[in-house]
Design a protein around this motif. Structure first.
Motif, mmCIF file in Angstrom:
data_model
loop_
_atom_site.group_PDB
_atom_site.id
_atom_site.type_symbol
_atom_site.label_atom_id
_atom_site.label_comp_id
_atom_site.label_asym_id
_atom_site.label_seq_id
_atom_site.Cartn_x
_atom_site.Cartn_y
_atom_site.Cartn_z
ATOM 1 N N LEU A 1 0.854 -1.181 0.000
ATOM 2 C CA LEU A 1 0.000 0.000 0.000
ATOM 3 C C LEU A 1 0.891 1.232 0.000
ATOM 4 C CD1 LEU A 1 -2.634 -0.972 2.707
ATOM 5 C CD2 LEU A 1 -2.968 -0.940 0.235
ATOM 6 N N VAL A 2 0.521 2.209 -0.817
ATOM 7 C CA VAL A 2 1.279 3.454 -0.838
ATOM 8 C C VAL A 2 0.312 4.627 -0.769
ATOM 9 C CG1 VAL A 2 3.240 2.535 -2.148
ATOM 10 C CG2 VAL A 2 1.325 3.548 -3.366
ATOM 11 N N ASP A 3 0.783 5.728 -0.216
ATOM 12 C CA ASP A 3 0.021 6.969 -0.191
ATOM 13 C C ASP A 3 0.332 7.693 -1.502
ATOM 14 O OD1 ASP A 3 -0.990 9.514 0.156
ATOM 15 O OD2 ASP A 3 0.273 10.008 1.871
ATOM 16 N N LEU A 4 -0.541 7.505 -2.501
ATOM 17 C CA LEU A 4 -0.270 8.070 -3.835
ATOM 18 C C LEU A 4 -0.067 9.568 -3.793
ATOM 19 C CD1 LEU A 4 -2.606 6.299 -6.428
ATOM 20 C CD2 LEU A 4 -0.119 6.246 -6.295
ATOM 21 N N ASP A 5 -0.927 10.280 -3.072
ATOM 22 C CA ASP A 5 -0.815 11.737 -3.032
ATOM 23 C C ASP A 5 0.541 12.152 -2.452
ATOM 24 O OD1 ASP A 5 -1.966 14.448 -3.326
ATOM 25 O OD2 ASP A 5 -1.822 14.448 -1.137
ATOM 26 N N GLY A 6 0.913 11.574 -1.319
ATOM 27 C CA GLY A 6 2.195 11.922 -0.711
ATOM 28 C C GLY A 6 3.375 11.553 -1.593
ATOM 29 N N LEU B 1 7.645 13.130 -5.376
ATOM 30 C CA LEU B 1 8.251 12.957 -6.695
ATOM 31 C C LEU B 1 8.344 14.285 -7.443
ATOM 32 C CD1 LEU B 1 9.151 11.319 -9.242
ATOM 33 C CD2 LEU B 1 6.727 11.018 -9.733
ATOM 34 N N THR B 2 7.231 14.980 -7.559
ATOM 35 C CA THR B 2 7.227 16.218 -8.350
ATOM 36 C C THR B 2 8.029 17.324 -7.675
ATOM 37 O OG1 THR B 2 5.085 16.890 -7.415
ATOM 38 C CG2 THR B 2 5.058 15.690 -9.513
ATOM 39 N N ALA C 1 3.648 26.170 -7.946
ATOM 40 C CA ALA C 1 2.931 25.822 -9.183
ATOM 41 C C ALA C 1 3.600 24.675 -9.918
ATOM 42 C CB ALA C 1 2.848 27.050 -10.087
ATOM 43 N N GLY C 2 4.903 24.518 -9.730
ATOM 44 C CA GLY C 2 5.649 23.535 -10.499
ATOM 45 C C GLY C 2 5.517 22.111 -10.017
ATOM 46 N N HIS C 3 4.958 21.909 -8.829
ATOM 47 C CA HIS C 3 4.852 20.524 -8.376
ATOM 48 C C HIS C 3 3.439 20.140 -7.963
ATOM 49 C CE1 HIS C 3 4.729 21.656 -4.136
ATOM 50 N NE2 HIS C 3 4.515 20.407 -3.849
ATOM 51 N N ASP C 4 2.655 21.060 -7.461
ATOM 52 C CA ASP C 4 1.369 20.714 -6.869
ATOM 53 C C ASP C 4 0.367 20.170 -7.895
ATOM 54 O OD1 ASP C 4 -0.201 20.769 -4.375
ATOM 55 O OD2 ASP C 4 -1.480 22.128 -5.530
ATOM 56 N N THR C 5 0.143 20.887 -8.977
ATOM 57 C CA THR C 5 -0.848 20.443 -9.966
ATOM 58 C C THR C 5 -0.397 19.166 -10.675
ATOM 59 O OG1 THR C 5 0.120 21.962 -11.575
ATOM 60 C CG2 THR C 5 -1.811 22.741 -10.383
ATOM 61 N N THR C 6 0.895 19.041 -10.922
ATOM 62 C CA THR C 6 1.405 17.829 -11.561
ATOM 63 C C THR C 6 1.239 16.635 -10.632
ATOM 64 O OG1 THR C 6 2.999 19.167 -12.776
ATOM 65 C CG2 THR C 6 3.405 16.801 -12.695
ATOM 66 N N ALA C 7 1.490 16.834 -9.349
ATOM 67 C CA ALA C 7 1.307 15.755 -8.377
ATOM 68 C C ALA C 7 -0.145 15.299 -8.331
ATOM 69 C CB ALA C 7 1.760 16.213 -6.990
ATOM 70 N N THR C 8 -1.069 16.241 -8.354
ATOM 71 C CA THR C 8 -2.496 15.896 -8.330
ATOM 72 C C THR C 8 -2.875 15.104 -9.579
ATOM 73 O OG1 THR C 8 -3.003 17.857 -7.018
ATOM 74 C CG2 THR C 8 -4.827 16.852 -8.208
ATOM 75 N N MET C 9 -2.389 15.534 -10.740
ATOM 76 C CA MET C 9 -2.686 14.823 -11.985
ATOM 77 C C MET C 9 -2.137 13.402 -11.950
ATOM 78 S SD MET C 9 -1.313 13.675 -15.106
ATOM 79 C CE MET C 9 0.288 14.408 -15.015
ATOM 80 N N THR D 1 -1.442 11.579 -9.309
ATOM 81 C CA THR D 1 -2.185 10.805 -8.307
ATOM 82 C C THR D 1 -3.451 10.223 -8.909
ATOM 83 O OG1 THR D 1 -1.325 12.142 -6.495
ATOM 84 C CG2 THR D 1 -3.358 10.934 -6.072
ATOM 85 N N PHE D 2 -4.219 11.064 -9.582
ATOM 86 C CA PHE D 2 -5.479 10.577 -10.149
ATOM 87 C C PHE D 2 -5.251 9.658 -11.344
ATOM 88 C CE2 PHE D 2 -7.253 13.860 -7.494
ATOM 89 C CZ PHE D 2 -8.376 13.215 -7.001
ATOM 90 N N ALA D 3 -4.215 9.917 -12.133
ATOM 91 C CA ALA D 3 -3.918 9.031 -13.261
ATOM 92 C C ALA D 3 -3.565 7.632 -12.753
ATOM 93 C CB ALA D 3 -2.774 9.595 -14.103
ATOM 94 N N LEU D 4 -2.731 7.549 -11.731
ATOM 95 C CA LEU D 4 -2.354 6.248 -11.181
ATOM 96 C C LEU D 4 -3.539 5.569 -10.505
ATOM 97 C CD1 LEU D 4 1.203 7.064 -9.812
ATOM 98 C CD2 LEU D 4 0.617 5.671 -11.807
ATOM 99 N N HIS D 5 -4.361 6.346 -9.834
ATOM 100 C CA HIS D 5 -5.569 5.793 -9.210
ATOM 101 C C HIS D 5 -6.473 5.155 -10.273
ATOM 102 C CE1 HIS D 5 -9.126 5.449 -6.695
ATOM 103 N NE2 HIS D 5 -9.792 6.181 -7.574
ATOM 104 N N LEU D 6 -6.680 5.860 -11.365
ATOM 105 C CA LEU D 6 -7.538 5.337 -12.437
ATOM 106 C C LEU D 6 -6.901 4.125 -13.117
ATOM 107 C CD1 LEU D 6 -8.824 8.700 -13.928
ATOM 108 C CD2 LEU D 6 -10.145 7.034 -12.610
ATOM 109 N N LEU D 7 -5.593 4.182 -13.346
ATOM 110 C CA LEU D 7 -4.915 3.028 -13.940
ATOM 111 C C LEU D 7 -5.026 1.806 -13.034
ATOM 112 C CD1 LEU D 7 -1.676 4.617 -15.427
ATOM 113 C CD2 LEU D 7 -3.471 3.426 -16.703
#
Length: 198
Positions: A38-43, A48-49, A159-167, A169-175
């Motif tokens: 189990l991993v905390d995707l958001d964290g 990472l970003t 701006a350089g890490h927050d929105t990319t991290a959110t994207m 997170t959701f991409a991996l969740h959906l995958l």
């Protein structure tokens, strides 16, 4: 914008592949060795970003900055969201617990940025990363102030890490919800990215 435009040319962006791959490899290795599965995707995606953004924007100084960035940026990011969503806002001068946390985080981040900016000012060649370009920038013969450089650095970091991290997170969740799509995405990534080119 004129000073930092060269950071976004195709040639410069191609140069960001190495730090991006290095940071992604760290995450993949950590996940592979994770016993709980189990991993905390958001964290994880924020780490990472932030690691990528710091390496690209600040070069060799990034590792020293990361511990402070990891503790201050989440506080400041939450503050921005709360202030934007709040129907009533308390003045930042009020000594509420939230305002004190924000002031402390901002003071630590400002101190870190100021120290790095001053260090860059003392070297003959300040570098070609974001910080180096801002330190070397001249506007009508004058250099940018430490405060002006610091403000730009903070904007890029947030701006350089927050929105990319959110994207991510959701991409991996959906995958993770569709094994077939996950397999196709992995096959395509191996086919396209296996060449080693940007």
């Amino acid at each position: 914008r004129r000073f930092i435009q060269p950071l976004f040319t195709p040639q410069s962006v191609d140069g960001y592949v190495t730090p991006m791959v290095a940071e992604a490899d760290r995450v993949a290795i950590r996940w592979h060795n994770c016993t709980s599965r189990l991993v905390d995707l958001d964290g994880e995606m924020r780490a990472l970003t932030l690691g990528v953004a710091a390496r690209i924007l600040f070069g060799v100084q990034a590792p020293r900055m990361l511990p402070i960035l990891r503790t201050t940026l989440p506080v400041l990011g939450r503050a921005v969201l709360q202030q934007g969503a709040s129907a009533i806002g308390f003045p930042s001068s009020w000594p509420t617990p939230g305002n004190r946390r924000i002031a402390s985080a901002e003071s630590r981040l400002d101190g870190l940025c100021d120290a790095i900016i001053e260090r860059r000012r003392t070297v003959a060649e300040p570098g070609t990363d974001l910080l180096g370009r801002l330190v070397a920038a001249r506007e009508d013969g004058d250099t940018l102030s430490t405060e002006e450089i610091r403000d730009q650095v903070k904007v890029f970091l947030l701006a350089g890490h927050d929105t990319t991290a959110t994207m991510l997170t959701f991409a991996l969740h959906l995958l993770g919800k569709d094994a077939g799509v996950q397999d196709r995405a992995r096959d395509e990534a191996e086919r396209v990215l296996g060449t080693g080119t940007p």
